[in-house]
Scaffold this active site. Structure first.
Site, short mmCIF file in Angstrom:
data_model
loop_
_atom_site.label_atom_id
_atom_site.label_comp_id
_atom_site.label_asym_id
_atom_site.label_seq_id
_atom_site.Cartn_x
_atom_site.Cartn_y
_atom_site.Cartn_z
CB CYS A 132 -0.95 -0.01 1.19
SG CYS A 132 -2.02 1.44 1.22
CB CYS A 135 -0.65 2.70 3.90
SG CYS A 135 -2.11 1.95 3.19
CG ASP A 136 3.17 1.39 4.28
OD1 ASP A 136 2.61 1.87 5.28
OD2 ASP A 136 3.10 0.19 3.98
#
Ligand code: NAP
Length: 308
Positions: A132, A135-136
């Protein structure tokens, strides 16, 4: 005992549906799965879920959602659904152990990111290997990363990562991308992105975190090792719909088909989250979808009561 509502799945979609349905006095039964909580159980820090200024660990966020659903009376069982049967007025959800009957069902079984199945991938999952970028990516400021894949997700992830990373390798197993032209154009014109065609991942190495990506050029048989801090897999997702057989209409890719993101082809069966949505795939969009499904299920149940 026939229930009003069964929710299958316990990620952000399923548990948000459970919170809304429980607060509406529907006493939902959540068939959470043997491993409950969905994809966030495999992430570390979640920084983009609204309401958590300092971020929250994925498993903590899911535990909070579970406790919140229980607080309002949702019943949770840790079994895997194996079948959904339409019996007209009622639906039956089978698990390996039991059978449960209800007036309505919300399917929120999610999707699992496709993995490469190469050495090192599982070992470094969450320690440099991510599925992701949204997200990261922010954890890779001024670092070097690789994105694996050749679809829209890979293009989007690679382009997004250039906001943080100094260098992004885009590693694709063929010499042609399946992504849409505009996404390819954007990625290929970004000076921080270097494309490696015909490149297959052989293994991932590191000490505590990822440090090396080992590749094989499938045209020349040349092997190379890239020094990278992060590896983002963007090779597609597998929706968890096997258990439905052909009882509910699916898309060609195996996602649950829905014209409005809530209703399925089986009356009284609703859908929420990544098992339907292959585009946004965020915890917050899944949670929103769970809320919508619960509200629509509630309305549907009210129409049944009116008929009685
Ligand atoms: P996708 O279109 O299925 O592409 C997956 C990519 O991963 C393909 O290039 C495939 O290679 C590669 N791949 C699959 N298995 C692999 C393996 N074992 N090893 C190495 N490479 C592998 O998946 P996606 O990019 O996630 O897109 C899914 C859907 O969401 C698409 O409909 C897409 O258009 C949509 N989407 C849209 C947007 C947007 O509009 N902003 C953004 C993201 C996604 P091959 O090409 O060789 O098969």
């Amino acid at each position: 005992m026939k229930r009003k509502l069964i929710i299958v799945g316990s990620g952000p979609a399923g548990l948000t549906a459970a919170i809304y349905a429980a607060r509406a006095d529907l006493n939902p039964l959540v068939i959470a799965g043997v491993t409950w909580g969905g994809q966030l159980m495999n992430t570390t820090e979640v920084e983009n879920f609204p309401g958590f200024i300092e971020g929250i660990k994925g498993p903590d966020l899911m535990s909070n959602m579970l406790e919140q659903a229980k607080r309002f009376g949702a019943e949770i069982i840790y079994e895997n659904a194996t079948q959904v049967i339409d019996k007209g007025d009622s639906k039956v959800v089978k698990t390996y152990e039991n059978e449960y009957e209800s007036d309505a069902v919300i399917l929120a079984t999610g999707a699992t990111p496709r993995l490469l199945n190469v050495p090192g991938e599982t070992k470094f999952y969450g320690r440099g290997v991510s599925t992701c970028a949204t997200c990261d990516a922010a954890f890779y400021k001024e670092k070097t990363v690789a994105v694996i894949g050749g679809g829209d997700s890979a293009m989007e992830d690679a382009t997004f990562l250039t906001r943080f990373a100094t260098k992004v390798y885009l590693v694709h197993r063929r010499d042609e991308f399946r992504a849409s032209p505009i996404m390819i154009h954007r990625a290929l014109n970004n000076p921080k992105i270097e494309v490696l065609y015909n490149s297959q991942v052989e293994s991932i190495e590191g000490e505590l975190k990822v440090s090396t990506l080992n590749l094989l050029n499938n045209k020349t048989n040349e092997k190379t090792s890239l020094k990278v801090d992060g590896i983002f897999l963007a090779i597609g997702h597998i929706p968890v719909t096997d258990f439905l057989g052909n009882t509910i209409e699916l898309t060609e890719e195996g996602y649950i088909k829905s014209s409005d993101g809530v209703h399925t082809s089986m009356q009284g069966v609703f859908v929420a989250g990544d098992v339907e949505d292959h585009k946004y795939r965020q915890a917050i969009t899944a949670a929103g979808a769970g809320c919508r499904a619960a509200l629509d299920a509630q309305k549907w149940l009210e129409t049944l009561e009116d008929k009685e």
